[in-house]
Scaffold this active site. Structure first.
Site, PDB file in Angstrom:
ATOM      1  N   ASP A 197      28.552 -18.323  17.972  1.00  0.00           N
ATOM      2  CA  ASP A 197      27.477 -17.712  17.340  1.00  0.00           C
ATOM      3  C   ASP A 197      27.287 -16.266  17.740  1.00  0.00           C
ATOM      4  O   ASP A 197      28.260 -15.766  18.416  1.00  0.00           O
ATOM      5  CB  ASP A 197      26.244 -18.624  17.891  1.00  0.00           C
ATOM      6  CG  ASP A 197      25.185 -18.881  16.781  1.00  0.00           C
ATOM      7  OD1 ASP A 197      24.723 -17.721  16.123  1.00  0.00           O
ATOM      8  OD2 ASP A 197      24.776 -19.863  16.102  1.00  0.00           O
ATOM      9  N   HIS A 211      25.757 -15.565  11.437  1.00  0.00           N
ATOM     10  CA  HIS A 211      25.891 -15.973  12.978  1.00  0.00           C
ATOM     11  C   HIS A 211      27.472 -15.466  13.478  1.00  0.00           C
ATOM     12  O   HIS A 211      27.945 -16.328  14.333  1.00  0.00           O
ATOM     13  CB  HIS A 211      25.633 -17.464  13.038  1.00  0.00           C
ATOM     14  CG  HIS A 211      24.098 -17.846  12.959  1.00  0.00           C
ATOM     15  ND1 HIS A 211      23.188 -17.568  13.977  1.00  0.00           N
ATOM     16  CD2 HIS A 211      23.658 -18.398  11.894  1.00  0.00           C
ATOM     17  CE1 HIS A 211      22.280 -17.793  13.437  1.00  0.00           C
ATOM     18  NE2 HIS A 211      22.149 -18.474  12.254  1.00  0.00           N
ATOM     19  N   GLU A 252      21.427 -19.546   7.365  1.00  0.00           N
ATOM     20  CA  GLU A 252      21.010 -18.271   7.729  1.00  0.00           C
ATOM     21  C   GLU A 252      21.646 -17.031   7.492  1.00  0.00           C
ATOM     22  O   GLU A 252      22.019 -16.147   8.444  1.00  0.00           O
ATOM     23  CB  GLU A 252      20.300 -18.372   9.422  1.00  0.00           C
ATOM     24  CG  GLU A 252      19.361 -19.506   9.284  1.00  0.00           C
ATOM     25  CD  GLU A 252      18.812 -19.660  10.874  1.00  0.00           C
ATOM     26  OE1 GLU A 252      17.565 -20.024  11.346  1.00  0.00           O
ATOM     27  OE2 GLU A 252      19.592 -19.402  11.631  1.00  0.00           O
TER      28      GLU A 252
END
Length: 537
Positions: A196, A266, A330
């Site tokens: 991440d 990410h 995201e």
């Protein structure tokens, strides 16, 4: 006076040496428990474990568990002899469900038949939990099991837990302890979030800077994205050998490790390691803050796809799982909208990620693997892509109706980093959200509101443990437990068998077993067990 002392001595000896009685009301609740007439089975030093060669591993687990609970070592035999009482383990075609089992107890012995070695293992877990004494567990030389027949199988094939080791890093030993917790709860999938923005945690030999640079950040934000940073270097990663060790440890317990490489968003830790993979070329640094960063992989750069394929090739060498999680959540589009290479694709901003996902999907498919992604990938993804529904259950329902296989992990019920009590003053985590154990227990991943065909595509459910605010191992356990026990009944037990009040009674005894095994858990259901309020110290 002498007679009174004798009575007292008698009761003391009876308490110390009378057999402990096993209870079958375990977690998760089996599908069918039928108590039988007849004498109980007495588990003492004369009992042996009977198992064929293909079940030696399961026999060794049973031997270990019994030693922990009873304080005796039970020999493992390959052939049955007369006048010997056994706990017999066997795989049987009579058990239709692959992960199902039939546990039979009578005065002559105990038999666990499984549809596979996994089914036998789950039968062993039920026996193990049935033998936990009312005080949790202790060294008792003799147990009695009431005659019974337990027929059991799981409702769902995907019964998982997720653990994020990117925001905070967990040792190999703790990861194994966490896997043991999954095994205790009859779970079969460990979703391991290993990359991440805040840290890249897996060794990739072709791209060494991922761990040389990306596995370390120079500080961590204090609190909830405040203006203060602790400035303390933080990092860590798993070597390939360590990752393989964890995979093997899980496999021995019939748990599949599903790795997640989150992309194309990410990816800040990767961009800090190789700035040329981003749209701007950097400079980048491994993330200190929590949340979503705007810098993402440059999907118009062919070198990015070489990077992705190299990483996935090494991941597939380590992880035999058919399913590889590719993230996809995201992902901001701002950088793509101003990047000449991304714009040269001639795609709208809403289609650029689908282009990336398709290429990753095709690579995995060519290597006989399946891609799983968060529900953002649903628009434009290939039909065979699996969807993990996190933004509620609605995206998962939509995906299932469209024919995608789905794992339900909605924020409404399954985000275990969220608070589990309303009064947060004395809670260790700073994470927002509120999911009490009752809410977890109420989840139905495949409700009747879905069509019959769509329900076939709901593989199961899992809970997620994001580690932004879990700074140590005890907090991971605390946030997971006892909600994990509620989740296992969602995953395993048929809805008509579920009853929260009955579950709470069984959970009260089960937590004593957790204490014996040295797991931390939230005690809000048992106020008498909680730490006194600070003003009472």
């Amino acid at each position: 006076m002498k007679r009174r002392r004798n009575y007292f001595l008698f009761f003391i000896l009876y308490f110390l040496f009378s057999p402990a009685r096993a209870q079958y009301n375990v977690i998760p609740l089996p599908q069918s428990i039928e108590l039988q007439k007849g004498d109980p089975f007495t588990l003492d030093a004369s009992v042996q474990i009977l198992a064929t060669g293909e079940l030696q591993q399961e026999a060794e687990f049973l031997k270990q568990y019994l030693n922990e609970l009873v304080g005796l070592y039970f020999p493992i035999a390959a052939k049955k002899e007369k006048k010997v009482r056994y706990i017999e383990l066997a795989i049987s075609p009579k058990v239709a469900a692959r992960e199902g089992y039939v546990l039979t107890v009578n005065s002559k012995g105990v038999t666990i038949l499984g549809g596979s070695a996994a089914g036998v293992f789950y039968g062993i877990q039920t026996l193990r939990k049935a033998l936990a004494t009312p005080s949790g567990a202790s060294v008792i030389q003799m147990f009695q099991l009431q005659a019974a027949v337990i027929k059991d199988e799981p409702r769902f094939s995907w019964r998982g837990m997720h653990l994020d080791c990117s925001r905070h890093f967990w040792s190999v030993d703790f990861t194994k302890k966490f896997i043991d917790l999954l095994a205790l709860h009859n779970m079969n999938t460990f979703h391991w979030h290993i990359t991440d923005d805040q840290g890249w945690r897996i060794e990739i030999e072709k791209w060494p800077r991922l761990t040389e640079v990306g596995a370390h950040r120079s500080g961590t934000i204090i609190g909830t994205n405040s203006d203060l940073d602790d400035g303390i270097p933080y990092g860590g990663y798993y070597t390939k050998a360590q990752a393989r060790e964890i995979v093997a440890y899980a496999a021995a317990r019939h748990i599949t490790v599903v790795p997640e490489i989150d992309m194309p968003g990410h990816m800040l830790a990767a961009l800090a390691s190789y700035p040329e993979l981003g749209c701007t070329g950097g400079p980048y640094q491994v993330g200190h803050y929590w949340g979503v960063y705007k810098d993402v992989l440059c999907v118009g750069n062919e070198r990015v796809y070489q990077f992705v394929e190299d990483v996935l090739a090494e991941i597939m060498e380590i992880f035999p799982s058919e399913v590889i999680h590719i993230g996809g959540d995201e992902t901001p589009t701002e950088k793509w909208e101003t990047c000449p290479r991304c714009q040269a694709l001639g795609l709208s901003k809403d289609k650029i990620q689908a282009h990336f996902t398709k290429r990753v999907f095709d690579y995995l498919t060519a290597h006989q693997r399946r891609a799983l992604g968060w529900d953002e990938i649903l628009d434009g993804c290939p039909q065979d892509a699996m969807i993990m529904s996190w933004r509620g259950s609605a995206p998962g329902a939509k995906a299932a109706e469209a024919g995608h296989d789905v794992v339900m992990a909605p924020t409404t019920h399954c985000y275990f980093d969220y608070q589990q009590v309303e009064d947060r003053e004395f809670e260790p985590s700073r994470c927002g959200g509120y999911i009490p154990i009752e809410k977890v227990y109420s989840l139905d991943p495949a409700p009747d509101t879905l069509s019959a065909e769509a329900r076939k595509h709901i593989l199961g459910t899992q809970a997620n443990l994001w580690s932004e605010y879990m700074t140590n191992e005890e907090m991971v356990e605390y946030q997971a437990l006892p909600r994990m026990s509620a989740l296992t009944e969602v995953q395993w037990t048929q809805p008509e068998r579920k009853d929260f009040e009955g579950f709470k009674g069984r959970l009260t005894e089960f937590t004593k077993f957790l204490e014996y095994m040295n797991y931390r858990y939230c005690k809000h259901l048992w106020p008498e067990r909680q730490m006194p309020s600070r003003w009472q110290f």
